[in-house]
Design a protein around this motif. Sequence first.
Motif, mmCIF file in Angstrom:
data_model
loop_
_atom_site.group_PDB
_atom_site.id
_atom_site.type_symbol
_atom_site.label_atom_id
_atom_site.label_comp_id
_atom_site.label_asym_id
_atom_site.label_seq_id
_atom_site.Cartn_x
_atom_site.Cartn_y
_atom_site.Cartn_z
ATOM 1 N N GLY A 91 0.891 -1.295 -0.120
ATOM 2 C CA GLY A 91 -0.077 0.067 0.025
ATOM 3 C C GLY A 91 0.800 1.159 -0.053
ATOM 4 N N PHE A 92 2.056 0.951 -0.023
ATOM 5 C CA PHE A 92 3.155 2.211 -0.053
ATOM 6 C C PHE A 92 4.233 1.905 -0.848
ATOM 7 N N ALA A 93 4.549 3.049 -1.595
ATOM 8 C CA ALA A 93 5.710 2.839 -2.614
ATOM 9 C C ALA A 93 6.455 4.344 -2.450
ATOM 10 N N PHE A 94 7.708 4.227 -2.656
ATOM 11 C CA PHE A 94 8.663 5.592 -2.602
ATOM 12 C C PHE A 94 9.682 5.587 -3.639
ATOM 13 N N VAL A 95 9.664 6.735 -4.568
ATOM 14 C CA VAL A 95 10.390 6.862 -5.687
ATOM 15 C C VAL A 95 11.470 8.097 -5.099
ATOM 16 N N SER A 96 12.733 7.596 -5.009
ATOM 17 C CA SER A 96 13.681 8.648 -4.684
ATOM 18 C C SER A 96 14.210 9.751 -5.654
ATOM 19 N N HIS A 97 14.927 10.742 -5.063
ATOM 20 C CA HIS A 97 15.135 11.935 -6.098
ATOM 21 C C HIS A 97 15.925 11.200 -7.142
ATOM 22 N N VAL A 98 16.622 10.349 -7.197
ATOM 23 C CA VAL A 98 17.429 9.802 -8.570
ATOM 24 C C VAL A 98 16.627 8.559 -9.136
ATOM 25 N N GLY A 99 15.490 8.297 -8.820
ATOM 26 C CA GLY A 99 14.682 7.247 -9.484
ATOM 27 C C GLY A 99 14.669 6.019 -8.815
ATOM 28 N N GLU A 100 15.244 5.633 -7.533
ATOM 29 C CA GLU A 100 15.265 4.509 -6.945
ATOM 30 C C GLU A 100 13.598 4.196 -6.402
#
Length: 364
Positions: free
Chosen positions: A262-271
């Motif tokens: 239910g949760f996902a995170f995309v970092s500033h460099v796309g990870e």
Amino acid sequence: MHADVDTDRRPFVLVWELTRACELTCKHCRADAQPERHPDELTTAEGKALLDEARQFDEKQLVVLSGGDPLARDDTVELVEYGADRGLLMTLTPSGTASLTPERVDDLADAGARRLALSIDGGSWSTHDEFRGEPGSFDATIRAAAAAEDAGLPLQINTTVCAETVEELPAIRELVADLGAVLWSVFFLVPVGRGAVLDSIDPERAEDVLAWLTEVEASSSFGVKTTEAPHYRRVALQRRQEGGAAAADAIGRRTGITAGDGFAFVSHVGEVFPSGFLPESAGNVREQGLVETYRESALFTALRDPDALRGKCGACEFRGVCGGSRSRAYATAGDPLASDPLCAYVPDDYDGPLPDGREPAPGD
């Protein structure tokens, strides 16, 4: 979580860390934010492509633009407008600095932002500014909250719970009410980034805080949710069974939002991470699709299987509605499927080791 969200297919919350640049030096900062932007941040074009893919999850996908300070980028309003035009529910977590002017809040509202989330970690300017590492942060946050009200932009208040802030919670609760917030998001410290040097509260104190929060939600005009403390739902269920106050929202959800489920995170460099507090990459959006990564990667699929949990979390009868903080398990044990050391509850028939190495006491 709403029962119609199939978390095997899409996250309820998708966070995109636009940048790690920020003027603040907050003691708990997960991102260990820096004054300058990283040269390899996702570009505006890459960001728009990411938002297009987010729409493949659902035409009303909730997207949170975070940082650092998302307003450290000069294309943030453009990105909010782009996402909103495509039906995405665009929200923002800007830092409380002098640059967060009423004009910028108005621009975000005009661009189609659905909610503004501001952080308050102290009940007064002195305690908040000390925690945030910037004189004037409290006043800037209060001004931004007033600007959000003037712009008709719903307000969320985020608060970090650790040994340094826990005594401030009653005063912060009053501020949340006074500011007319619709939601109080209470984050229980995970020892990553700068937060690794802060002291968490102990599990027994966490139980008391969670029980108090159920009473706050039952008696307040605003909602309450916890971040990295999914055992809030277990506490609410137990209190309902015992006839005490319980948070209706917490016990009305089919399951909870946890890292990768239910949760996902995309970092500033796309990870692509299960959470910003669980920095184990399942891929990069520059190399493979976000939707594919969320639905099919081994890391995400394991995190969505409550029967894969180990230790007392794996033995717990509440694992289907709680599941423990996978981020805290990773930070403390190096294993995202291990037990959450902040939870004091021990299942009746469990006789294995506890997360801190203690053996269960007789009668646990």
